[in-house]
Design an enzyme around this catalytic site. Structure first.
Site, PDB file in Angstrom:
ATOM      1  N   ASP A 218      14.072  -4.807  93.449  1.00 44.99           N
ATOM      2  CA  ASP A 218      15.013  -5.361  92.474  1.00 44.99           C
ATOM      3  C   ASP A 218      14.691  -4.677  91.136  1.00 44.99           C
ATOM      4  O   ASP A 218      13.785  -3.847  91.022  1.00 44.99           O
ATOM      5  CB  ASP A 218      14.920  -6.894  92.410  1.00 44.99           C
ATOM      6  CG  ASP A 218      16.178  -7.506  91.787  1.00 44.99           C
ATOM      7  OD1 ASP A 218      16.986  -6.773  91.189  1.00 44.99           O
ATOM      8  OD2 ASP A 218      16.366  -8.743  91.891  1.00 44.99           O
TER       9      ASP A 218
HETATM   10  C1  BGC Z   1      19.261  -9.041  90.198  1.00 42.08           C
HETATM   11  C2  BGC Z   1      19.818  -8.558  91.516  1.00 42.08           C
HETATM   12  C3  BGC Z   1      20.834  -7.467  91.284  1.00 42.08           C
HETATM   13  C4  BGC Z   1      20.166  -6.335  90.494  1.00 42.08           C
HETATM   14  C5  BGC Z   1      21.074  -5.150  90.252  1.00 42.08           C
HETATM   15  C6  BGC Z   1      18.793  -7.892  89.301  1.00 42.08           C
HETATM   16  O1  BGC Z   1      18.523  -8.336  88.027  1.00 42.08           O
HETATM   17  O2  BGC Z   1      18.175  -9.900  90.453  1.00 42.08           O
HETATM   18  O3  BGC Z   1      20.388  -9.633  92.205  1.00 42.08           O
HETATM   19  O4  BGC Z   1      21.341  -6.995  92.493  1.00 42.08           O
HETATM   20  O5  BGC Z   1      19.755  -6.856  89.250  1.00 42.08           O
HETATM   21  O6  BGC Z   1      22.055  -5.430  89.343  1.00 42.08           O
END
Ligand code: BGC
Length: 770
Positions: A306
């Site tokens: 993530d």
């Molecule tokens: C979130 C994810 C998301 C990723 C990309 C993160 O901050 O936890 O759910 O897919 O960002 O945008």
């Protein structure tokens, strides 16, 4: 830390040859992966393992239009061989034309300099979040409330099609984090508190997104990234991305199940939980990433971090001394691609680690093989771009109709003292901060990350006010909100209330519809210090109740906010959750009786802050007063239980039967029940099958959902519902961590009916997955 390095290096393996693959392999495709891999330099391999944020490759011009800087893109791809890019500029939806232009250029340069296509990823979460003019469905929590797996599959198919129209082959969805704690700000992004609901929904969604053959995904389907692996949704403090402490039983039996289902359904990739479980950050866990997922399940997909989460291993979690150390730990644990949005340091540091022997070349090759496999499976080598001709249904009425149906099937009727349906001709006072606001109906991940500042992109859709005006006539709907949100800056805060105005307006109305709840949010901006619904909103309802006019409460919220003091003041309660673009229209259809309610609660709605619980609690979590001098009671109060939901008709359950009075672990139990629509309106009923293990060596759960289905019934019509329940599904994880099915009594339950059955012989499995 030293211990971590030595054990990890010793244990490093690729998936054992003997393993069964979760996705059956295609030999030709695998040969192409190998051939490409053989030709790659170390720099190229490492570049494939990096994912950057599009934002760093451009900037806003004088007209506030974001422009991609071709020179910058050129350097990132030619020099750093970057394999993946994500996100929308400023986390705001772009047009199909913009996506076509940007992603085509990225693909052109990737093919030219590396000969390997880029994989572009977007949070197209409940529809095409980041593409203007596309279809937005209700949020997953609503789809869970529909208990309709077909609808979930259709929603994913439409999102896949519209993503590909915008040239995006990869979505960061489904989310199956199990929303078991209402304090956590992301419970609405997944399918609620139950493992089986999440597992069935993720299976449907992966099939919808990817199509039937994960090895050959066509130009109308996309790759999925099931997230956030795993146990992300249970932070001890309730705050996003803070540590989770869960028993090994809970982890294996509940939190892992939906991810296992996703792997078996063929999800191409998974995104990893940003936090830690029992002290170990997931991004550093060889056990969970490599052992449980890749080895035990034979899952040959790709693991992406993530947001900047390798950096978090040293900056937040303090399990690494610096970024290089963090990369070593994460890659050795099993991370294949680093979402390191703003920097190419990853390439430099990982190369050093390989040269120093701290990350073995076998691990790099394994990671790159997985990345290439995804790109081949998605057909990107043959067709790096999609969109244009063949995608005419983007944002069409046909897609809109499905989103409306999903909204209608997902808004839950929780109370009705007869005031609903609201007949036409009645004068309605529409009040509350959520009455005239698209953002609140859509929630986070709607045109923008937080759902904020996106009203201009949702203008063509109807707020609750607009939808009620269309249904009842403008003259019959008085809008006096009493409490409103600030529209600028801290948009989720409330303005000074004007409750008196709403109370005054009530005198002209026959009925009050109070739309209360939350503003849009996701992730840490949604952290809460108090689960109670805002005081202003509760005061509004209390003041209106004094007028004596009947009140219909419309809850519009991403998680259950406490309302125990105002619920008794209402004649009816509808929880619309986060129903998306057509949520207002759906509500108007439901309130008027033009459509029937059929949703049920996907989570337990609490009544008090010290009574946060789930339906599958351990039997001894809820006990009455014991006999004698001591009052050892532990009662838990509920506002509404999991699986609760009313409709305008009534259903009668009868003839619950199980075909085996006793069974052993290899049996399949056939459970049947008759469901009859005994009312006067057509409807759909979600039929839920539960089991209880009455005595077990580990304190048993009160009950567990084992399966569900939804049936449509005309008035007077009856249908027999059949469930095939493998006996092994009744097993639990024992104190020694092994799956266990113990001899003894079980009770199966549908509605209020129960039927007993007995397990004749205990079975304990030695394999982690059964
Ligand atoms: C979130 C994810 C998301 C990723 C990309 C993160 O901050 O936890 O759910 O897919 O960002 O945008």
């Amino acid at each position: 830390m030293r211990y971590l390095l030595s054990t990890v290096v010793l244990m490093l393996t690729v998936v054992p040859v003997s393993a069964q693959f979760a996705i059956p392999r295609d030999a030709k495709l695998e040969a192409k992966v190998e051939k490409t891999l053989q030709k790659m330099t170390l720099d190229e391999k490492i570049g494939q393992m990096l994912e950057l944020n599009l934002d760093i490759m451009g900037k806003y011009d004088a007209n506030r239009v974001w422009q991609l800087n071709e020179t910058m893109l050129d350097t990132l791809i030619s020099k750093w061989k970057v394999g993946s890019i994500l996100n929308a500029p400023g986390t705001r939806a772009a047009t199909v034309a913009q996506w076509q232009e940007w992603i085509r250029l990225i693909q052109k340069k990737s093919m030219e300099y590396i000969g390997i296509p880029d994989i572009y990823g977007l949070d197209h979460n409940h529809g095409v979040t980041y593409t203007q003019g596309g279809t937005l469905f209700p949020q997953p929590i609503n789809m869970a409330a529909s208990f309709n797996t077909e609808l979930v599959k259709t929603g994913a198919e439409i999102t896949a099609y519209e993503s590909r129209a915008a040239n995006c082959p990869w979505v960061y969805n489904p989310v199956v984090d199990l929303g078991r704690d209402p304090r956590w700000p992301r419970i609405w992004e997944s399918y609620g508190e139950d493992a089986v609901v999440n597992a069935k929904m993720v299976t449907a969604q992966v099939k919808g997104y990817q199509g039937d053959d994960p090895n050959h995904i066509d130009r109308f389907h996309v790759g999925t990234s099931t997230k956030h692996y795993f146990a992300y949704g249970a932070p001890w403090t309730g705050k996003d991305r803070t540590p989770v402490y869960l028993s090994p039983q809970m982890l294996r039996e509940k939190y892992f199940e939906p991810f296992k289902a996703a792997a078996l359904a063929g999800t191409l990739t998974m995104m990893v939980n940003s936090g830690s479980v029992n002290g170990v950050p997931l991004h550093a866990s060889y056990e969970y990433l490599t052992k449980w997922l890749k080895e035990d399940l034979g899952w040959d997909g790709m693991l992406v971090t993530d947001w900047a989460d390798i950096n978090n291993l040293f900056s937040r979690e303090h399990v690494a001394k610096d970024k290089k150390d963090a990369i070593r730990i994460a890659i050795n644990a099993g991370i294949d691609m680093s979402m390191d949005p703003y920097s190419v340091d990853f390439c430099i540091l990982l190369k050093e680690l390989v040269q120093e022997g701290q990350v073995p070349m076998t691990r790099i090759d394994d990671a790159v093989r997985r990345i290439l496999r995804v790109k081949y499976r998605l057909g990107l080598f043959d067709e790096p771009n999609t969109g244009g001709k063949g995608y005419e249904k983007f944002g069409s009425d046909e897609h809109a109709k499905k989103a409306l149906q999903a909204a209608e099937e997902s808004e839950v009727l929780l109370k009705n003292d007869g005031v609903l349906p609201l007949t036409k001709g009645k004068k309605i006072l529409l009040t509350g901060p959520n009455a005239n606001q698209m953002r609140c109906l859509m929630g986070g991940w709607s045109y923008t990350w937080q759902g904020s500042n996106a009203e201009d992109l949702a203008e063509k859709y109807n707020t609750i006010y607009e939808a009620l005006c269309n249904k009842y006539g403008k003259d019959n709907v008085i809008l006096e909100q009493g409490v409103t949100y600030r529209e600028r800056g801290r948009y989720y805060e409330e303005n000074k209330p004007e409750i008196d105005k709403a109370v005054a307006a009530a005198s002209q109305a026959d009925v009050i519809v109070a739309c209360i709840g939350e503003n849009s949010y996701t992730e840490t901006p949604g952290n809460l210090s108090d689960l109670w619904l805002s005081e202003n909103q509760r005061n509004l309802v209390k003041a209106l109740a004094k007028t004596g006019k009947p009140i219909v409460l419309v809850l519009n919220e991403g998680r259950p906010r406490l309302i125990a003091d105002i619920e008794p003041l209402a004649k009816a309660v509808v929880n619309v959750l986060l129903p998306g673009n057509y949520g207002g229209d759906a509500l108007a259809n439901l309130l008027s009786g033009d459509a029937n309610f059929s949703a049920k609660m996907p989570y337990t709605y609490p009544k008090e802050i010290n009574s946060l619980n789930t339906y599958d609690y351990k039997v001894s979590e809820v006990v009455g007063t014991m006999a004698g001098a001591y009052d050892y009671d532990a009662r838990v109060s509920l506002q509404w239980p999991f699986g609760y939901g009313l409709s305008y008709t009534t259903y009668e359950y009868s003839n619950l039967k199980v075909d085996k009075a006793s069974f052993t672990s290899d049996d399949i139990l056939t459970v049947t029940v008759d469901v009859k629509n005994t009312g006067s309106k057509a409807g759909k009923e979600a039929v839920l099958l539960y089991s209880s293990d009455l005595i077990a060596s580990v304190v048993p759960d009160n009950r567990r959902l084992r399966d569900f289905t939804k049936v449509a019934l005309e008035p007077g019509e009856s249908k027999t519902v059949t469930f095939q329940l493998p006996a092994k599904n009744l097993a639990f994880v024992g104190a020694d961590g092994r799956w266990t099915l113990e001899e003894g009594d079980f009770l199966l339950r549908v509605g209020r009916l129960t039927v007993p059955t007995v397990c004749r012989k205990t079975k304990i499995w030695d394999t982690p997955n059964i």
